[in-house]
Design a protein around this motif. Structure first.
Motif, PDB file in Angstrom:
ATOM      1  N   GLU A 167       0.821  -1.209   0.000  1.00  0.00           N
ATOM      2  CA  GLU A 167       0.000   0.000   0.000  1.00  0.00           C
ATOM      3  C   GLU A 167       0.853   1.255   0.000  1.00  0.00           C
ATOM      4  O   GLU A 167       0.503   2.262  -0.632  1.00  0.00           O
ATOM      5  CB  GLU A 167      -0.939   0.001   1.202  1.00  0.00           C
ATOM      6  CG  GLU A 167      -1.913   1.155   1.236  1.00  0.00           C
ATOM      7  CD  GLU A 167      -2.867   1.200   0.046  1.00  0.00           C
ATOM      8  OE1 GLU A 167      -3.450   2.276  -0.208  1.00  0.00           O
ATOM      9  OE2 GLU A 167      -3.024   0.161  -0.640  1.00  0.00           O
ATOM     10  N   ALA A 168       1.992   1.227   0.702  1.00  0.00           N
ATOM     11  CA  ALA A 168       2.892   2.382   0.714  1.00  0.00           C
ATOM     12  C   ALA A 168       3.400   2.674  -0.694  1.00  0.00           C
ATOM     13  O   ALA A 168       3.519   3.842  -1.100  1.00  0.00           O
ATOM     14  CB  ALA A 168       4.056   2.144   1.667  1.00  0.00           C
ATOM     15  N   ILE A 169       3.712   1.628  -1.448  1.00  0.00           N
ATOM     16  CA  ILE A 169       4.150   1.800  -2.839  1.00  0.00           C
ATOM     17  C   ILE A 169       3.033   2.420  -3.669  1.00  0.00           C
ATOM     18  O   ILE A 169       3.245   3.375  -4.421  1.00  0.00           O
ATOM     19  CB  ILE A 169       4.586   0.441  -3.419  1.00  0.00           C
ATOM     20  CG1 ILE A 169       5.891  -0.023  -2.757  1.00  0.00           C
ATOM     21  CG2 ILE A 169       4.737   0.527  -4.943  1.00  0.00           C
ATOM     22  CD1 ILE A 169       6.298  -1.435  -3.123  1.00  0.00           C
ATOM     23  N   TYR A 170       1.831   1.885  -3.523  1.00  0.00           N
ATOM     24  CA  TYR A 170       0.678   2.391  -4.277  1.00  0.00           C
ATOM     25  C   TYR A 170       0.432   3.866  -3.965  1.00  0.00           C
ATOM     26  O   TYR A 170       0.232   4.678  -4.879  1.00  0.00           O
ATOM     27  CB  TYR A 170      -0.560   1.558  -3.927  1.00  0.00           C
ATOM     28  CG  TYR A 170      -1.847   2.050  -4.545  1.00  0.00           C
ATOM     29  CD1 TYR A 170      -2.201   1.691  -5.845  1.00  0.00           C
ATOM     30  CD2 TYR A 170      -2.713   2.877  -3.829  1.00  0.00           C
ATOM     31  CE1 TYR A 170      -3.381   2.146  -6.421  1.00  0.00           C
ATOM     32  CE2 TYR A 170      -3.889   3.337  -4.383  1.00  0.00           C
ATOM     33  CZ  TYR A 170      -4.222   2.972  -5.678  1.00  0.00           C
ATOM     34  OH  TYR A 170      -5.390   3.428  -6.238  1.00  0.00           O
ATOM     35  N   GLN A 171       0.463   4.239  -2.702  1.00  0.00           N
ATOM     36  CA  GLN A 171       0.194   5.616  -2.310  1.00  0.00           C
ATOM     37  C   GLN A 171       1.326   6.559  -2.711  1.00  0.00           C
ATOM     38  O   GLN A 171       1.080   7.736  -2.997  1.00  0.00           O
ATOM     39  CB  GLN A 171      -0.063   5.701  -0.801  1.00  0.00           C
ATOM     40  CG  GLN A 171      -1.371   5.071  -0.357  1.00  0.00           C
ATOM     41  CD  GLN A 171      -2.591   5.779  -0.913  1.00  0.00           C
ATOM     42  OE1 GLN A 171      -2.522   6.923  -1.361  1.00  0.00           O
ATOM     43  NE2 GLN A 171      -3.719   5.080  -0.899  1.00  0.00           N
ATOM     44  N   THR A 172       2.542   6.068  -2.744  1.00  0.00           N
ATOM     45  CA  THR A 172       3.656   6.914  -3.178  1.00  0.00           C
ATOM     46  C   THR A 172       3.511   7.283  -4.645  1.00  0.00           C
ATOM     47  O   THR A 172       3.760   8.435  -5.038  1.00  0.00           O
ATOM     48  CB  THR A 172       4.997   6.200  -2.944  1.00  0.00           C
ATOM     49  OG1 THR A 172       5.113   5.844  -1.569  1.00  0.00           O
ATOM     50  CG2 THR A 172       6.163   7.112  -3.308  1.00  0.00           C
ATOM     51  N   ARG A 173       3.074   6.330  -5.451  1.00  0.00           N
ATOM     52  CA  ARG A 173       2.871   6.625  -6.867  1.00  0.00           C
ATOM     53  C   ARG A 173       1.734   7.636  -7.043  1.00  0.00           C
ATOM     54  O   ARG A 173       1.782   8.511  -7.907  1.00  0.00           O
ATOM     55  CB  ARG A 173       2.600   5.326  -7.620  1.00  0.00           C
ATOM     56  CG  ARG A 173       3.795   4.363  -7.526  1.00  0.00           C
ATOM     57  CD  ARG A 173       3.519   3.044  -8.162  1.00  0.00           C
ATOM     58  NE  ARG A 173       3.907   3.031  -9.573  1.00  0.00           N
ATOM     59  CZ  ARG A 173       3.944   1.926 -10.310  1.00  0.00           C
ATOM     60  NH1 ARG A 173       3.633   0.766  -9.765  1.00  0.00           N
ATOM     61  NH2 ARG A 173       4.295   1.977 -11.572  1.00  0.00           N
ATOM     62  N   GLY A 174       0.709   7.511  -6.195  1.00  0.00           N
ATOM     63  CA  GLY A 174      -0.367   8.491  -6.233  1.00  0.00           C
ATOM     64  C   GLY A 174       0.114   9.876  -5.842  1.00  0.00           C
ATOM     65  O   GLY A 174      -0.283  10.886  -6.445  1.00  0.00           O
ATOM     66  N   ALA A 551       9.754   1.803   1.867  1.00  0.00           N
ATOM     67  CA  ALA A 551       9.073   1.675   0.579  1.00  0.00           C
ATOM     68  C   ALA A 551       8.977   3.012  -0.147  1.00  0.00           C
ATOM     69  O   ALA A 551       9.272   3.110  -1.345  1.00  0.00           O
ATOM     70  CB  ALA A 551       7.674   1.080   0.790  1.00  0.00           C
ATOM     71  N   VAL A 552       8.571   4.058   0.575  1.00  0.00           N
ATOM     72  CA  VAL A 552       8.356   5.345  -0.091  1.00  0.00           C
ATOM     73  C   VAL A 552       9.667   5.943  -0.596  1.00  0.00           C
ATOM     74  O   VAL A 552       9.729   6.468  -1.718  1.00  0.00           O
ATOM     75  CB  VAL A 552       7.613   6.331   0.826  1.00  0.00           C
ATOM     76  CG1 VAL A 552       8.425   6.714   2.037  1.00  0.00           C
ATOM     77  CG2 VAL A 552       7.190   7.576   0.058  1.00  0.00           C
ATOM     78  N   LEU A 553      10.735   5.850   0.176  1.00  0.00           N
ATOM     79  CA  LEU A 553      12.011   6.397  -0.297  1.00  0.00           C
ATOM     80  C   LEU A 553      12.522   5.624  -1.508  1.00  0.00           C
ATOM     81  O   LEU A 553      13.066   6.220  -2.451  1.00  0.00           O
ATOM     82  CB  LEU A 553      13.051   6.373   0.818  1.00  0.00           C
ATOM     83  CG  LEU A 553      12.832   7.361   1.976  1.00  0.00           C
ATOM     84  CD1 LEU A 553      14.021   7.309   2.939  1.00  0.00           C
ATOM     85  CD2 LEU A 553      12.630   8.781   1.472  1.00  0.00           C
ATOM     86  N   ALA A 554      12.346   4.306  -1.523  1.00  0.00           N
ATOM     87  CA  ALA A 554      12.799   3.502  -2.657  1.00  0.00           C
ATOM     88  C   ALA A 554      12.037   3.875  -3.926  1.00  0.00           C
ATOM     89  O   ALA A 554      12.629   4.010  -5.008  1.00  0.00           O
ATOM     90  CB  ALA A 554      12.623   2.013  -2.350  1.00  0.00           C
ATOM     91  N   VAL A 555      10.730   4.064  -3.813  1.00  0.00           N
ATOM     92  CA  VAL A 555       9.931   4.411  -4.990  1.00  0.00           C
ATOM     93  C   VAL A 555      10.307   5.797  -5.513  1.00  0.00           C
ATOM     94  O   VAL A 555      10.497   5.990  -6.721  1.00  0.00           O
ATOM     95  CB  VAL A 555       8.419   4.352  -4.657  1.00  0.00           C
ATOM     96  CG1 VAL A 555       7.591   4.900  -5.827  1.00  0.00           C
ATOM     97  CG2 VAL A 555       7.987   2.939  -4.336  1.00  0.00           C
ATOM     98  N   ILE A 556      10.430   6.759  -4.633  1.00  0.00           N
ATOM     99  CA  ILE A 556      10.763   8.123  -5.075  1.00  0.00           C
ATOM    100  C   ILE A 556      12.121   8.168  -5.753  1.00  0.00           C
ATOM    101  O   ILE A 556      12.270   8.678  -6.872  1.00  0.00           O
ATOM    102  CB  ILE A 556      10.742   9.108  -3.893  1.00  0.00           C
ATOM    103  CG1 ILE A 556       9.314   9.311  -3.380  1.00  0.00           C
ATOM    104  CG2 ILE A 556      11.332  10.464  -4.309  1.00  0.00           C
ATOM    105  CD1 ILE A 556       9.231  10.133  -2.104  1.00  0.00           C
ATOM    106  N   PHE A 557      13.142   7.596  -5.100  1.00  0.00           N
ATOM    107  CA  PHE A 557      14.506   7.793  -5.593  1.00  0.00           C
ATOM    108  C   PHE A 557      14.930   6.777  -6.643  1.00  0.00           C
ATOM    109  O   PHE A 557      16.019   6.880  -7.187  1.00  0.00           O
ATOM    110  CB  PHE A 557      15.481   7.828  -4.411  1.00  0.00           C
ATOM    111  CG  PHE A 557      15.329   9.068  -3.573  1.00  0.00           C
ATOM    112  CD1 PHE A 557      15.852  10.273  -4.011  1.00  0.00           C
ATOM    113  CD2 PHE A 557      14.607   9.052  -2.383  1.00  0.00           C
ATOM    114  CE1 PHE A 557      15.696  11.436  -3.269  1.00  0.00           C
ATOM    115  CE2 PHE A 557      14.439  10.201  -1.629  1.00  0.00           C
ATOM    116  CZ  PHE A 557      14.979  11.405  -2.074  1.00  0.00           C
ATOM    117  N   GLN A 558      14.053   5.826  -6.965  1.00  0.00           N
ATOM    118  CA  GLN A 558      14.347   4.945  -8.094  1.00  0.00           C
ATOM    119  C   GLN A 558      14.382   5.748  -9.399  1.00  0.00           C
ATOM    120  O   GLN A 558      15.247   5.519 -10.252  1.00  0.00           O
ATOM    121  CB  GLN A 558      13.292   3.847  -8.200  1.00  0.00           C
ATOM    122  CG  GLN A 558      13.592   2.868  -9.351  1.00  0.00           C
ATOM    123  CD  GLN A 558      12.402   1.984  -9.693  1.00  0.00           C
ATOM    124  OE1 GLN A 558      11.250   2.424  -9.590  1.00  0.00           O
ATOM    125  NE2 GLN A 558      12.675   0.744 -10.087  1.00  0.00           N
TER     126      GLN A 558
END
Length: 634
Positions: A167-174, A551-558
């Motif tokens: 869910e953290a990944i999903y919300q970060t993309r949002g 999760a959120v830092l990994a998604v953003i900085f990828q």
């Protein structure tokens, strides 16, 4: 007649003055008996520190300098080791006619106090603010607390941590879609973001709303999924449903924003006062309580019908089960929570799973923008772990340990070390008896009822317990005030989180039992790293929080970098025409101001920026950076 009144008044004043100084003398004698160093502070200073401060400073500096410091809110965050160094001790007292307070940044003292729950219970009077909607796991003690802990801890397990990860990944993309807006991806950059704190709050509320309560909360650019439970649609709607004047998300946001106002003003005043703040606050509270009452009734129907709890943590479902899901024979054997306690615990879970995580994430992103070299190191580890794979394919069990042991985990640990959500943890010596502590080799007897403040923000910067060297950034004798995630790769450990607690009671209080940091990282001495507290009353959601933030830092900085915005000093066109040296000088200005802003954070519920303060940033596609690739913090 006048003489009689004057005599009575004089006698009252004389008695008040005598009582004041008698209480002062009594408390000084008690403090002296402990053997700890102490400050005598003036009550009238404490009652109006902002009013009196300019006048107090007219006096000789030796009278007020350190006494004034320890009466300033969040003094330990704003002044670092200054008071402790002056007193040459890690534990001291402040004494006034009405109380004696102990402050400690001694890891051994902190560890023993947190392990001895019965001898040093939580000072629940300090948490009265958080019981306004009902008593809960944070605001209770003794057997009542055991019941609350048992009910609330059931949801905090590895299965739900995995659910939180997705869910953290999903919300970060949002969140990224919202921040980039229409055309942002094409341009490769967002506009200057001045709302990062609000955005991370929305992100965190959306995560805890779904994984904890089954509520799909939306970003403005999103639509409700077609398979959403019709009973839950109203809670995630972007428009207020029938019977409400604001959305559920807005009611939570406003209630937290005005929580002091809610505490100070009774409902009837908020409802009738002809001021905008009053109507704003009343509307938030009324809507929030109505939403929670409706949610409780929905869950009660499910429990009474024998329906199983939904996917995810389903915190409200677990709370409701403790009352409405019990058979008559079970009710006779065990106590359950009442409705107010159910709502009270739901509120705490929203606050704890929302504000603390959001603030830490906000600080982490800001620190990474201030420290480009650290950001590049983090991106290197993200690349190594995930390459260009779609985040929706990332596997919790396969990846989480490697993430927490990488620079992602190190950056989160370092943010929590420098800026813990709660800067001090209040405890109290049990009213039943005095207690002893050992501080720096000496034994001290603490009187029953003594308030003990465990200074998380201080012990986490105490050079006695952390390896340190002189600061390359500021030239200070230690670098413990610097954001340096590399410190977590130290190979020489001074302690271990796996020490046995000889003074513990051996009871399993539920929740995650593992270490707060990766096993491959530096292990601080027990008691010297307590962003989630320690012992039986440690934070139930600490594992969930760490999973979310990784999760959120990994998604953003990828795919992206974060840079400080420089609009205050130069336009985009001017930046475009600068050479590398000019850009470095410009970025130094932004770095200095951003760091100064972070240093001005203060606490209400948790440590955060208040009063409209913010660190402006831009999120840019990797490869489109204007500063990150050729700027360092000097």
């Amino acid at each position: 007649m006048l003489f009689t009144l004057w005599a009575a008044l004089s006698a009252a004043v004389a008695y008040a003055v005598f009582s004041y100084f008698a209480a002062w003398r009594r408390n000084v004698l008690i403090a002296r008996k402990t053997g700890l160093k102490y400050f005598v502070v003036r009550l009238w200073w404490q009652l109006g520190i902002k009013i009196w401060s300019p006048m107090i400073k007219i006096l000789p500096k030796w009278i007020w300098e350190y006494r004034l410091l320890v009466m300033t809110p969040d003094w330990a965050y704003s002044t670092g080791q200054k008071v402790f160094e002056y007193l040459e001790t890690d534990t001291f007292l402040t004494v006034s006619p009405y109380d004696i307070l102990m402050y400690t940044q001694d890891a051994e003292v902190i560890h023993r106090i947190t392990q001895r729950r019965e001898a040093f219970p939580k000072d629940i009077d300090k948490y009265s603010l958080l019981s306004m909607f009902g008593h809960n796991v944070l605001t209770t003690e003794a057997q009542t607390w055991r019941l609350h802990r048992k009910v609330t801890s059931a949801s905090f397990n590895e299965k739900n941590a995995a659910h939180t990860f997705s869910e953290a990944i999903y919300q970060t993309r949002g969140m990224l879609d919202e921040l980039f807006g229409a055309g942002g991806e094409t341009k490769g950059t967002t506009k200057t973001i001045t709302t990062l704190e609000h955005d991370t709050m929305t992100w965190a509320l959306n995560v805890i709303g779904y994984v904890g309560f089954g509520l799909r909360l939306l970003w403005p650019n999103q639509k409700m999924p077609e398979d959403t439970d019709p009973e839950l649609v109203k809670y995630g709607s972007l428009d207020p449903p029938d019977g409400h004047s604001i959305t559920f998300a807005k009611s939570v946001e406003r209630t937290l924003d005005k929580i002091i106002t809610i505490l100070v003003f009774p409902d009837f005043l908020l409802k009738h006062l002809p001021f905008k703040f009053a109507s704003y606050t009343y509307e938030a509270k009324a809507n929030y309580l109505q939403y929670m009452d409706e949610f409780l009734r929905d869950k009660a129907k499910e429990a009474q019908a024998g329906e199983s709890t939904k996917e995810g943590m389903d915190i409200m479902g677990q709370l409701v089960q403790s009352k409405y899901g019990l058979s008559p024979s079970e009710k006779a054997k065990q106590a359950g929570l009442d409705d107010a306690e159910i709502v009270g615990n739901a509120f705490i879970m929203i606050v704890a799973g929302h504000e603390t995580t959001a603030n830490t994430l906000h600080f982490a992103i800001a620190e990474l923008a201030i420290n480009p070299a650290t950001q590049r190191r983090l991106q290197k580890d993200v690349d190594s772990l995930f390459g260009d794979s779609d985040p929706s394919t990332w596997d919790y069990e396969k990846n989480i340990n490697a993430m927490t042991a990488s620079h992602i985990g190190a950056c989160i640990n370092e943010t929590l070390r420098l800026m813990p959500p709660v800067t001090l943890i209040p405890k109290v010596v049990s009213a039943s008896s005095d207690q002893t502590i050992t501080a720096q080799g000496k034994t001290h007897v603490l009187p029953s009822g003594l308030s003990c403040n465990l200074m998380a923000v201080s012990v986490q910067r105490n050079p006695r317990f952390w390896p340190t060297k002189s600061s390359e950034k500021t030239g200070a004798p230690t670098d413990l005030d610097d954001f340096l995630p590399d410190r977590w790769y130290q190979t020489q450990n001074t302690g271990t989180d796996d020490e046995k607690d000889e003074e513990g009671d051996g009871v399993d209080y539920g929740g995650f039992q593992g270490s707060d940091t990766s096993a491959s990282f530096y292990r601080p001495v027990r008691g010297s790293y307590i962003p989630f507290s320690d012992g039986p009353r440690s934070c139930l959601g600490r594992r969930i929080a760490m999973v979310e933030m990784n999760a959120v830092l990994a998604v953003i900085f990828q795919k992206y970098s974060v840079e400080l915005a420089v609009d205050e000093w130069a336009s985009d066109g001017e930046v475009e025409n600068m050479d590398a040296a000019a850009r470095r000088e410009l970025y130094k200005k932004a770095q200095a101001k951003a760091q100064k802003t972070l240093n001005e954070a203060t606490s209400v519920l948790t440590l955060k920026l208040h009063g409209g303060k913010h660190v402006p940033v831009r999120i840019v596609k990797r490869g489109k950076e204007r500063f990150v690739n050729d700027v360092e913090l000097s």
